[in-house]
Design a protein around this motif. Structure first.
Motif, mmCIF file in Angstrom:
data_model
loop_
_atom_site.group_PDB
_atom_site.id
_atom_site.type_symbol
_atom_site.label_atom_id
_atom_site.label_comp_id
_atom_site.label_asym_id
_atom_site.label_seq_id
_atom_site.Cartn_x
_atom_site.Cartn_y
_atom_site.Cartn_z
ATOM 1 N N HIS A 89 -35.515 -27.159 3.394
ATOM 2 C CA HIS A 89 -34.348 -26.275 3.406
ATOM 3 C C HIS A 89 -34.021 -25.686 2.043
ATOM 4 C CE1 HIS A 89 -33.404 -26.762 7.630
ATOM 5 N NE2 HIS A 89 -33.789 -28.004 7.469
ATOM 6 N N SER A 90 -34.921 -25.851 1.073
ATOM 7 C CA SER A 90 -34.751 -25.163 -0.209
ATOM 8 C C SER A 90 -35.119 -23.696 -0.021
ATOM 9 C CB SER A 90 -35.680 -25.758 -1.274
ATOM 10 O OG SER A 90 -35.311 -27.055 -1.627
ATOM 11 N N VAL A 91 -34.385 -22.823 -0.701
ATOM 12 C CA VAL A 91 -34.756 -21.412 -0.780
ATOM 13 C C VAL A 91 -35.479 -21.285 -2.116
ATOM 14 C CG1 VAL A 91 -33.941 -19.038 -0.879
ATOM 15 C CG2 VAL A 91 -32.759 -20.705 0.573
ATOM 16 N N THR A 106 -37.721 -19.868 2.588
ATOM 17 C CA THR A 106 -36.928 -21.050 2.891
ATOM 18 C C THR A 106 -37.876 -22.036 3.552
ATOM 19 O OG1 THR A 106 -34.969 -19.687 3.287
ATOM 20 C CG2 THR A 106 -34.926 -21.937 4.144
ATOM 21 N N LYS A 119 -39.262 -17.792 6.512
ATOM 22 C CA LYS A 119 -39.119 -19.219 6.803
ATOM 23 C C LYS A 119 -40.505 -19.842 6.877
ATOM 24 C CE LYS A 119 -34.674 -18.886 9.059
ATOM 25 N NZ LYS A 119 -33.872 -19.324 10.195
ATOM 26 N N ARG A 157 -30.058 -23.241 -2.370
ATOM 27 C CA ARG A 157 -29.797 -23.697 -0.997
ATOM 28 C C ARG A 157 -29.210 -22.569 -0.195
ATOM 29 N NH1 ARG A 157 -32.845 -27.495 -0.338
ATOM 30 N NH2 ARG A 157 -32.734 -29.075 -1.884
#
Length: 157
Positions: A89-91, A106, A119, A157
């Motif tokens: 879930h890190s960008v 992401t 994603k 995030r």
């Protein structure tokens, strides 16, 4: 035992909605198709009946698989995650060392993966190679056509 997968609340809701759709809409529709085909007589030469039974089998397999995923899903509290390194879930903003192109992704669970919308699955080669890296580090990632180097430019995030 199935493997635990981590989702956002939105991602888990989409899975549950899909499961509900399959169980409450698709299952009754396929059951009705089987009943309608059965009413047409001789089952040994009834293509509609055999097609409906095949569809039912695939649907039940998909429902069972989705139930398993939902049962082992966990929601991540993103406010508790460390932003100094790359986690699920890190960008992440990365730069290809060879051609200097920059990308923003992401990192998500497999079922939420959608590269066109930025994603990237944490289980993909690039996703695995980025996990644990910090800003400024170079990730050397083995891909089918060799080793690619990406510099981590930014984590959020």
């Amino acid at each position: 035992m199935s493997e635990v997968s981590y989702y956002t609340e939105e991602g888990l809701k989409k899975l549950k909605d899909e499961l509900h759709q399959l169980e409450q809409v698709e299952r009754p529709r396929v059951t009705q198709e089987i009943a309608d085909a059965r009413d047409k007589g001789d089952l040994s030469e009834n293509a509609e009946y055999h097609a409906a039974k095949e569809e039912q089998s695939l649907l039940e397999f998909k429902i069972a698989k989705l139930k398993n995923v939902v049962a082992s899903a966990r929601i991540i509290d993103e406010s508790q995650l460390d932003t100094s390194k790359i986690l699920i879930h890190s960008v992440v903003k990365i730069k290809n060392a060879a051609n200097k192109m920059e990308f923003t992704y992401t990192l998500v669970a497999d079922s939420e993966s959608d590269v066109k919308n930025g994603k990237l699955s944490v289980n993909s080669p690039i996703g695995k190679g980025l996990l644990g890296k910090k800003v400024g580090e170079i990730a050397e990632i083995q891909v089918p056509n060799g080793i690619m180097k990406f510099e981590v430019m930014e984590i959020s995030r």
